[in-house]
Write a protein that holds these residues in place. Structure first.
Motif, short mmCIF file in Angstrom:
data_model
loop_
_atom_site.label_atom_id
_atom_site.label_comp_id
_atom_site.label_asym_id
_atom_site.label_seq_id
_atom_site.Cartn_x
_atom_site.Cartn_y
_atom_site.Cartn_z
N UNK A 180 -8.75 18.45 18.71
CA UNK A 180 -8.51 17.26 18.07
C UNK A 180 -8.77 16.26 19.17
N UNK A 181 -9.50 14.96 18.99
CA UNK A 181 -9.70 13.92 19.96
C UNK A 181 -8.65 13.07 19.98
N UNK A 182 -8.69 12.34 21.07
CA UNK A 182 -7.67 11.36 21.22
C UNK A 182 -8.17 10.11 20.23
N UNK A 183 -7.21 9.19 19.60
CA UNK A 183 -7.39 8.41 18.88
C UNK A 183 -7.73 7.12 19.74
N UNK A 185 -7.51 3.09 20.76
CA UNK A 185 -6.33 1.98 20.96
C UNK A 185 -6.46 1.12 19.59
N UNK A 186 -7.71 0.65 19.07
CA UNK A 186 -7.34 0.04 17.87
C UNK A 186 -6.94 0.77 16.34
N UNK A 187 -7.10 2.21 16.63
CA UNK A 187 -6.64 3.03 15.39
C UNK A 187 -5.09 2.99 15.61
N UNK A 188 -4.70 3.41 16.79
CA UNK A 188 -3.39 3.58 17.08
C UNK A 188 -2.75 2.31 16.91
N UNK A 189 -3.08 0.93 17.27
CA UNK A 189 -2.59 -0.23 17.05
C UNK A 189 -2.19 -0.30 15.36
N UNK A 190 -3.29 -0.02 14.73
CA UNK A 190 -3.28 -0.20 13.29
C UNK A 190 -2.11 0.74 12.72
N UNK A 234 4.88 -1.45 -1.63
CA UNK A 234 5.66 -1.14 -2.76
C UNK A 234 5.88 0.69 -2.52
N UNK A 235 5.13 1.31 -1.57
CA UNK A 235 5.24 2.56 -1.57
C UNK A 235 6.48 3.06 -0.54
N UNK A 236 7.28 3.55 -0.79
CA UNK A 236 8.47 4.11 0.10
C UNK A 236 7.92 5.37 0.91
N UNK A 237 8.15 5.59 2.18
CA UNK A 237 7.85 6.89 2.35
C UNK A 237 6.48 7.16 3.14
N UNK A 238 5.54 6.20 2.83
CA UNK A 238 4.24 6.43 3.62
C UNK A 238 4.22 6.42 4.93
N UNK A 239 3.48 7.29 5.57
CA UNK A 239 3.37 7.45 6.96
C UNK A 239 1.79 7.81 7.45
N UNK A 240 1.36 7.08 8.40
CA UNK A 240 0.02 7.04 8.71
C UNK A 240 -0.14 7.95 10.15
N UNK A 241 -1.12 8.53 10.29
CA UNK A 241 -1.45 9.26 11.68
C UNK A 241 -2.92 9.15 11.64
N UNK A 242 -3.52 8.81 13.18
CA UNK A 242 -5.08 8.76 13.37
C UNK A 242 -5.21 10.31 13.21
N UNK A 297 -5.08 13.69 18.65
CA UNK A 297 -4.10 14.11 19.73
C UNK A 297 -3.55 12.82 20.40
N UNK A 298 -2.20 12.79 20.72
CA UNK A 298 -1.74 11.60 21.40
C UNK A 298 -2.22 11.40 22.94
#
Length: 308
Positions: A180-183, A185-190, A234-242, A297-298
């Motif tokens: 995996x590549x590092x995300x 900065x723009x995507x991490x911020x979003x 309106x959607x509870x529990x959503x979680x995003x990852x790069x 990757x972080x």
């Protein structure tokens, strides 16, 4: 036209649209492999339905929907491939003995085709690519493949034999899954702003923006596209990852933070630090089924920390 006749026509059209929608995942399996990209494959599917709905109004008789849609999708994909100048023509050789009935060798070939990464199909000449996908991924009869492609059954067998041989070589030489590549900065911020539910902060990132969600009308402009975040709020529990798909930086969307695999993904385009385009696959989750998605990757994390 009488009210009764109009109602019958409306019911017929609605029934066709419902049946067509049910075929979308199967069409995408074909188009994504033909294009070598799950993202480009969905673009072809979207274009196929746009063209089909226009054509329905002009047809006197209702066609057999499945082969008709596949033919539209196939021709549209070929147009795009030709425009990229990557179509490779091959002479048709003598066909090998390949039967419609599935023996153990046939089953092995089909399993291998389904498990091959979508992107690797771009390495096939187009005739082989089409035949292998239709036969070994979608389990189409040889005669139906011949009718769709406008060639003989013997020609189908020839392309299938050569395509399977190429598939074995590709899989034998397949590189291991990339780290995996590092995300960015723009995507991490979003992602961080989304996970913190900072909707106003996200809206402030929108520029002269467009939003595309398959099966929904496009949105344009910060005010209209801002509703995108209102709906997600309106959607509870959503979680995003790069994440990464096909070398493109995307955002994986989890409905359950603890799940091993996301439910869908989205990708963004940026201009001068602000969001200019959002493509969201929430309503066509089948796109993820064949996507080789790797979580980013972080910064500072050890390599190999990504997952599908």
């Amino acid at each position: 036209m009488s009210d009764e006749k109009s109602a019958v026509e409306r019911d017929r059209r609605e029934g066709l649209l419902a049946l067509a929608a049910a075929l979308r995942p199967e069409l995408h399996r074909y188009c994504s492999r033909l294009m070598g990209s799950v993202i480009d494959g969905e673009d072809v599917v979207q274009d196929t339905f746009a063209r089909a709905f226009v054509a329905l109004d002009e047809l006197c008789e209702v066609p057999q929907l499945r082969p008709w849609l596949f033919r539209i999708a196939h021709n549209r994909a070929l147009d795009l491939l030709r425009s990229r100048a990557i179509r490779v023509a091959e002479p048709i050789e003598a066909a090998l003995e390949i039967a419609d009935e599935a023996d153990p060798v046939e089953m092995l070939m089909r399993r291998q085709a389904v498990q091959t990464a979508v992107s690797r199909f771009a390495e096939f000449p187009v005739p082989q690519r089409s035949v292998v996908i239709l036969r070994d991924v979608l389990d189409e009869p040889l005669a139906d493949i011949a009718a769709l492609l406008g060639i003989t059954v013997d020609a189908v067998k020839g392309h299938l034999a050569r395509g399977r041989a190429r598939l074995r070589r590709i899989n034998a030489q397949a590189d291991p899954r990339p780290d995996a590549r590092i995300a960015s900065a723009a995507i991490v911020r979003y992602v961080n702003m989304f996970n913190q539910r900072d909707w106003e902060g996200l809206r402030a990132l929108l520029a002269d923006v467009r939003l595309h969600q398959s099966m929904h009308p496009p949105r344009a402009g910060a005010a209209d596209v801002g509703m995108f975040f209102t709906i997600y709020a309106k959607s509870d529990g959503l979680w995003l990852r790069p994440a990464w798909v096909e070398g493109r930086e995307v955002i994986a969307v989890f409905e359950d933070r603890t799940a091993a695999k996301p439910n869908h993904f989205m990708w963004l385009e940026w201009r001068e630090g602000r969001i200019s385009f959002i493509r969201d696959y929430r309503y066509v989750r089948y796109v993820l089924d064949d996507a080789d998605l790797v979580l980013a990757r972080e910064a500072g994390a050890s390599r190999g920390g990504g997952g599908r």
